[in-house]
Write a protein that holds these residues in place. Sequence first.
Motif, PDB file in Angstrom:
ATOM      1  N   ALA A 168       0.833  -1.209   0.000  1.00 52.87           N
ATOM      2  CA  ALA A 168       0.000   0.000   0.000  1.00 52.87           C
ATOM      3  C   ALA A 168       0.866   1.258   0.000  1.00 52.87           C
ATOM      4  O   ALA A 168       0.574   2.236  -0.702  1.00 52.87           O
ATOM      5  N   THR A 169       1.947   1.225   0.767  1.00 56.92           N
ATOM      6  CA  THR A 169       2.874   2.354   0.807  1.00 56.92           C
ATOM      7  C   THR A 169       3.547   2.543  -0.542  1.00 56.92           C
ATOM      8  O   THR A 169       3.775   3.680  -0.981  1.00 56.92           O
ATOM      9  N   ALA A 170       3.844   1.443  -1.228  1.00 55.57           N
ATOM     10  CA  ALA A 170       4.453   1.524  -2.555  1.00 55.57           C
ATOM     11  C   ALA A 170       3.534   2.239  -3.533  1.00 55.57           C
ATOM     12  O   ALA A 170       3.996   3.029  -4.374  1.00 55.57           O
ATOM     13  N   VAL A 171       2.237   1.964  -3.439  1.00 54.50           N
ATOM     14  CA  VAL A 171       1.266   2.657  -4.303  1.00 54.50           C
ATOM     15  C   VAL A 171       1.319   4.161  -4.040  1.00 54.50           C
ATOM     16  O   VAL A 171       1.346   4.978  -4.979  1.00 54.50           O
ATOM     17  N   ALA A 172       1.347   4.539  -2.761  1.00 49.65           N
ATOM     18  CA  ALA A 172       1.398   5.962  -2.406  1.00 49.65           C
ATOM     19  C   ALA A 172       2.688   6.608  -2.898  1.00 49.65           C
ATOM     20  O   ALA A 172       2.676   7.739  -3.414  1.00 49.65           O
ATOM     21  N   ALA A 174       4.667   5.598  -5.443  1.00 53.78           N
ATOM     22  CA  ALA A 174       4.678   5.677  -6.909  1.00 53.78           C
ATOM     23  C   ALA A 174       3.793   6.825  -7.388  1.00 53.78           C
ATOM     24  O   ALA A 174       4.149   7.558  -8.319  1.00 53.78           O
ATOM     25  N   LEU A 175       2.641   6.989  -6.738  1.00 60.83           N
ATOM     26  CA  LEU A 175       1.737   8.093  -7.098  1.00 60.83           C
ATOM     27  C   LEU A 175       2.387   9.434  -6.792  1.00 60.83           C
ATOM     28  O   LEU A 175       2.283  10.388  -7.574  1.00 60.83           O
ATOM     29  N   SER A 238       5.800   2.520 -10.855  1.00 57.08           N
ATOM     30  CA  SER A 238       6.296   3.741 -11.494  1.00 57.08           C
ATOM     31  C   SER A 238       6.515   3.534 -12.988  1.00 57.08           C
ATOM     32  O   SER A 238       6.267   4.435 -13.799  1.00 57.08           O
ATOM     33  N   VAL A 239       7.005   2.356 -13.358  1.00 54.88           N
ATOM     34  CA  VAL A 239       7.160   2.040 -14.784  1.00 54.88           C
ATOM     35  C   VAL A 239       5.787   2.041 -15.464  1.00 54.88           C
ATOM     36  O   VAL A 239       5.614   2.580 -16.561  1.00 54.88           O
ATOM     37  N   VAL A 240       4.797   1.442 -14.806  1.00 53.55           N
ATOM     38  CA  VAL A 240       3.432   1.402 -15.348  1.00 53.55           C
ATOM     39  C   VAL A 240       2.857   2.814 -15.466  1.00 53.55           C
ATOM     40  O   VAL A 240       2.273   3.182 -16.499  1.00 53.55           O
ATOM     41  N   LEU A 241       3.043   3.626 -14.418  1.00 57.70           N
ATOM     42  CA  LEU A 241       2.526   4.994 -14.449  1.00 57.70           C
ATOM     43  C   LEU A 241       3.242   5.844 -15.494  1.00 57.70           C
ATOM     44  O   LEU A 241       2.634   6.732 -16.107  1.00 57.70           O
TER      45      LEU A 241
END
Length: 288
Positions: A168-172, A174-175, A238-241
């Motif tokens: 969940a922290t990784a999502v935050a 990367a965003l 981050s690659v996906v975003l």
Amino acid sequence: MWEVVSVAFAVLAALGNAVASVLQRLGAAPKPSTRRALDWARHLLRDRVWLAGACVLALSGASQAAALATGRLAVVQPVMTTELPFTLVVGSLLFRSRPDRRTWLAFAAMTAGLAALLWMVRPSHGVPSVPGERWLIVGAGACVAIAVLSAVATQLPSAPKAAVLGSATAVAFALTAALMKDATGRINDGWGALFTAWQTYTVAAVGLFGFLMLQLTFRAGTLVASQPALTLGDAFLSVVLGALLFEERLTLGVWVLPEIAALALISYGSFQLARAPAVAGHTREETW
């Protein structure tokens, strides 16, 4: 030229994150008298080691912003996975723990996998700013993912809870990186455009949220459980975003299988490094 500058800033940010991770891991370890959330929060705000880690983290954030302003999201964030090898070095010095042969093998595997992946993927330059409708879709998806992962984590024991919170922290994170790149990309239109863009202020809000999630992740369990999910999740998302938001095109095709092999090397190195005493750390009482 700018690509080299971007990578240099990304490596500097990764080093700062490593130092902050070790210091905050020491400060966030709850004592018997700090089991309650409020007492634990007060303990952190009074803890000089934890506060030093927070200051270092702020400096690394500035380096990351410089890296994103001059480079591609799909390059900068994977480079920042070098945080884990740097944590090994910093932790070895702080904990006076000499890495064994297996740890050095993991270090080499992660470094080689990262170098190979970046060479094969070779992301192209994308657009400097993102249309608002893309942010609505991506932002909503990220919020749902964080909410679901956080809800699941409350039902889990220590180790899996730390891993899920790390995701969940990784999502935050990367965003936050994507928002930071979008904000800094507006500098070309003048500093006024930067300070009037909603992305600039959303970076602060999402970044603070990610910072708080990181502290909960540290508190939930060991670095062995949380760090691989955090490190690899941030880089992958981050690659996906970069592709979804900034139209950074990746080299795939016949390179897919070798790229998967490189990802496997990075994953192996990440999991093994997180198990090393110099990375996982000990409580301050055990160390000092």
